[in-house]
Design a protein around this motif. Structure first.
Motif, PDB file in Angstrom:
ATOM      1  N   VAL A   1       0.828  -1.208   0.121  1.00  0.00           N
ATOM      2  CA  VAL A   1       0.013   0.062   0.065  1.00  0.00           C
ATOM      3  C   VAL A   1       0.943   1.422  -0.052  1.00  0.00           C
ATOM      4  N   THR A   2       2.008   1.372   0.790  1.00  0.00           N
ATOM      5  CA  THR A   2       2.738   2.312   0.713  1.00  0.00           C
ATOM      6  C   THR A   2       3.542   2.603  -0.336  1.00  0.00           C
ATOM      7  N   ALA A   3       3.821   1.578  -1.179  1.00  0.00           N
ATOM      8  CA  ALA A   3       4.641   1.425  -2.537  1.00  0.00           C
ATOM      9  C   ALA A   3       3.672   2.172  -3.441  1.00  0.00           C
ATOM     10  N   LEU A   4       2.398   1.738  -3.107  1.00  0.00           N
ATOM     11  CA  LEU A   4       1.575   2.230  -4.281  1.00  0.00           C
ATOM     12  C   LEU A   4       1.109   3.867  -4.086  1.00  0.00           C
ATOM     13  N   LEU A   5       1.039   4.157  -2.948  1.00  0.00           N
ATOM     14  CA  LEU A   5       0.892   5.782  -2.619  1.00  0.00           C
ATOM     15  C   LEU A   5       2.244   6.456  -3.104  1.00  0.00           C
TER      16      LEU A   5
END
Length: 295
Positions: free
Chosen positions: A233-237
């Motif tokens: 999720v962090t990577a996506l953001l």
């Protein structure tokens, strides 16, 4: 409105002229095209003439900041000299906007030559700058094609894989394979397209397209490569933030170099890229839920 110091303002104009003179002279040394070199020397001559006019009123010489000179020359090698030239020439307009009409009124009262000087700055130098035909800008369309396709297609793919796979290692693996294959596909498609249209510079066009696509792929996939496996999720953001930054940086470059609207192009590319990413994200969720895929 900021306070206005007449002599300080005139010295700033004088310093800007001599700084730009040195920048143009040094840029001309590495420009290959003879016509562009001649234009740069003409613009440098204009800047020197303007410097001497300002000097009549300041009664002193002003030394340029050589660090700034060499910084601009370095950026001209990286980003292209058209971008740096237009960026510098916009500085007078930006500076005048800070003080509004007050600066124009006082300059007109105290410097009879000001109208001629500003007319040269705006009209004559603009005509000379428009004569510059830098190779990098010839292939801006190819760069836009590669960049836009990478932002739209690849960011969408990464967003879709994020919740379908839920593993940064798997997303990175899929991204690397897809990104390299797509880069080769984009470059070859551009080559065939240009070759079919006019047959000129097809190879260079394909290289610019492929390079823009590959660089964008590398930047977007970095969060998935560097972060822990379950921090998808962090990577996506971070990836989506990178999309916005890339769009802003590239459109600012094109807006300055080609004298077009930054806001319109930025909003257009941002809307398309983020819309595709959001749609792909939802598709990833639906695939995982309804097909029962659990990687």
């Amino acid at each position: 409105m900021k306070s206005f110091d007449f002599m300080k303002t005139v010295k700033k104009f004088q310093a800007d002229e001599i700084l730009e003179y040195y920048v143009y002279i040094k840029i001309a040394r590495f420009v290959k095209q003879k016509k562009d070199r001649e234009v740069l020397h003409k613009i440098a001559s204009e800047e020197r003439k303007h410097y001497e006019i300002w000097k009549q009123y300041t009664k002193c010489d002003v030394k340029p900041n050589m660090f700034t000179v060499y910084w601009y020359v370095f950026l001209a090698r990286i980003l292209g000299y058209t971008f740096i030239i237009k960026k510098m020439e916009n500085s007078l307009i930006e500076f005048k906007s800070i003080f509004g009409g007050k600066i124009e009124k006082e300059l007109n009262e105290k410097i009879p030559d000001i109208n001629i000087l500003l007319q040269d700055e705006v009209e004559h130098e603009s005509e000379l700058i428009d004569m510059i035909d830098e190779e990098k800008l010839k292939y801006a369309g190819s760069m836009v094609l590669g960049l836009n396709d990478a932002l739209v297609e690849f960011s969408g793919s990464l967003a879709g894989w994020t919740f379908a796979m839920q593993s940064n290692r798997l997303i990175s693996l899929a991204g690397l394979i897809t990104g390299i294959a797509a880069t080769l596909s984009m470059a070859s498609s551009e080559y065939l397209s240009v070759k079919h249209e006019d047959g000129k510079n097809a190879m260079k066009s394909s290289l610019y397209t492929g390079a823009a696509y590959l660089v964008t792929v590398v930047i977007l996939i970095m969060p998935y490569l560097l972060l822990p496996d379950k921090d998808y999720v962090t990577a996506l953001l971070i990836m989506l933030a990178a999309v916005i930054l890339i769009i802003a940086a590239f459109n600012y470059y094109i807006a300055v170099a080609r004298s077009i609207s930054f806001k319109q192009k930025f909003l257009e590319m941002s809307f398309i890229s983020l819309s595709v990413a959001a749609a792909s994200f939802l598709i990833g969720l639906l695939v995982k839920k309804f097909l029962g895929v659990d990687v």
